[in-house]
Design an enzyme around this catalytic site. Structure first.
Site, PDB file in Angstrom:
ATOM      1  N   GLY A  79      73.904-103.431  -8.567  1.00 10.69           N
ATOM      2  CA  GLY A  79      73.540-104.118  -9.795  1.00 10.69           C
ATOM      3  C   GLY A  79      73.625-105.626  -9.640  1.00 10.69           C
ATOM      4  O   GLY A  79      74.359-106.145  -8.795  1.00 10.69           O
ATOM      5  N   GLY A 127      74.898 -99.368  -7.425  1.00 12.46           N
ATOM      6  CA  GLY A 127      73.784 -98.951  -8.258  1.00 12.46           C
ATOM      7  C   GLY A 127      72.641 -98.337  -7.479  1.00 12.46           C
ATOM      8  O   GLY A 127      71.884 -97.509  -8.012  1.00 12.46           O
ATOM      9  N   GLU A 150      82.757-100.754  -5.056  1.00 11.92           N
ATOM     10  CA  GLU A 150      83.155-101.444  -6.287  1.00 11.92           C
ATOM     11  C   GLU A 150      84.600-101.927  -6.301  1.00 11.92           C
ATOM     12  O   GLU A 150      84.908-102.957  -6.910  1.00 11.92           O
ATOM     13  CB  GLU A 150      82.914-100.515  -7.490  1.00 11.92           C
ATOM     14  N   ASP A 158      80.915 -96.207 -10.227  1.00  6.76           N
ATOM     15  CA  ASP A 158      80.287 -95.577 -11.393  1.00  6.76           C
ATOM     16  C   ASP A 158      78.939 -94.977 -10.997  1.00  6.76           C
ATOM     17  O   ASP A 158      78.829 -94.374  -9.946  1.00  6.76           O
ATOM     18  CB  ASP A 158      80.163 -96.597 -12.534  1.00  6.76           C
TER      19      ASP A 158
END
Length: 367
Positions: A79, A127, A150, A158
């Site tokens: 992301g 992502g 992350e 996530d």
């Protein structure tokens, strides 16, 4: 999400489409088109991908979808973290909207009723992993580098990581999520995070064959048959295969401090260097992010896909204010001093009740 930050500027003021979409031979091709930014995904890109996928799901002339990234460096390095950091700092809502819509897109790919072929050439981080792990056919090359990194910026894995990581055999997925290490093609196949290996030099050949593919009764079987003539499903000497007994032992321990403490005490020759390297790496990560990640993955192992995304969104809604993400982005991407002041600063200062507090409301609601 991941540690990637947007660094792309338009050349000579020219604005390029960040998602390229076209249909050839009944195949919808989607290309992430920010190669200078390693195809880091923005909210506009999420919306464009969602729109095209929805249109093609309802189009009887489109039989399958191919996902790829522009350039040779990355499919998608995650992301666009900088925009989310700025949103939070400015009191905007972009960072909230982004995760809701990104997770919805990832879930839609998992549930897509037409086959999706993901070409995972180059970096596939954060992502980017969310986009490909719901695909039916996941292809890696010798340039592929996969990770959920992350924890390095004080966040948690996530984009469905709570679902696909703990479903890797043994504790391999917990190891990947808690440490954030990168793996290459052989390990991706070994872990079940990819299905096929193809030399990058043959990607153009694959495209040509897709353009000439004769369709029969099952588009998925047609694509599988095409790949069987070009690619392989196993590679020799996956490093994680040799480490599997040690990983299964250490990453089944009850908490992160115990994992690091026991890794530091390893004296067995064939595991010694790996154990010390892993312990040292973990001591650079956010203690809180690692601890919450460990609990999230263990819970996600027993949750259905939709509930895993719900759990991640529940954590995300607390994380910008209560977690270490803002500090991690500041230290690694904004000020670049590379000395994040994690809260708590050490594994020893972690309190189990504080870690558990991130999950309480989710548990109370019967999830």
């Amino acid at each position: 999400m991941t540690a990637q930050v947007s660094s792309e500027a338009s050349s000579a003021g020219v604005v390029h489409d960040e998602v390229l979409a076209h249909v050839r031979n009944h195949i919808g091709h989607l290309t992430l088109n920010r190669p200078a930014g390693l195809n880091a995904i923005t909210l506009d890109m999420v919306r464009s991908l969602s729109r095209h996928l929805q249109d093609w799901a309802n189009d009887p002339e489109v039989y399958a979808v191919v996902l790829r990234g522009a350039g040779e460096k990355a499919f998608c390095a995650g992301g666009d973290i900088r925009s989310l950091y700025d949103s939070f700092k400015n009191g905007d809502t972009l960072h909230q909207d982004f995760f809701v819509e990104e997770y919805a897109l990832d879930l839609a790919i998992h549930r897509y009723r037409k086959p999706v072929l993901a070409l995972m050439d180059g970096f596939v981080l954060g992502g980017g992993m969310g986009l490909v792990q719901g695909a039916d056919l996941r292809v890696v090359t010798e340039r592929s580098r996969l990770a959920m990194p992350e924890v390095a910026i004080g966040y948690f894995p996530d984009v469905g990581g709570s679902y696909f990581l703990p479903r890797i055999p043994g504790e391999l997925g917990v190891y990947l999520g808690v440490t954030g290490v990168q793996i290459r093609a052989a390990d991706a196949l070994y872990c079940g995070l990819a299905d096929w290996y193809l030399d990058s030099a043959r990607l153009a050949d694959l495209d040509q064959r897709l353009d000439r593919l004769k369709w029969h009764d099952s588009p998925l079987k047609d694509l599988q048959g095409l790949l069987a003539g070009l690619a392989v499903q196993q590679l020799p000497d996956a490093p994680l295969a040799a480490l599997r007994p040690a990983i299964d032992h250490f990453f089944a321990l009850p908490d992160v401090p115990s994992i690091v403490e026991q890794l530091q005490q390893v004296t067995v020759a064939d595991s010694h260097d790996w154990a010390l390297t892993t312990a040292s790496l973990m001591q650079t990560r956010s203690p809180l992010a690692m601890a919450v990640t460990l609990q999230m993955l263990r819970r996600g192992r027993h949750l259905p896909l939709e509930q895993c995304f719900a759990l991640e969104l529940h954590l995300d809604r607390q994380w910008f204010a209560r977690g270490d993400l803002i500090e991690g982005v500041r230290a690694l991407l904004i000020d670049k001093d590379k000395t994040p002041r994690w809260n708590p600063p050490t594994l020893q200062a972690l309190e189990a009740d504080h870690v558990e507090s991130f999950f309480r409301d989710f548990d109370k609601n019967g999830n």
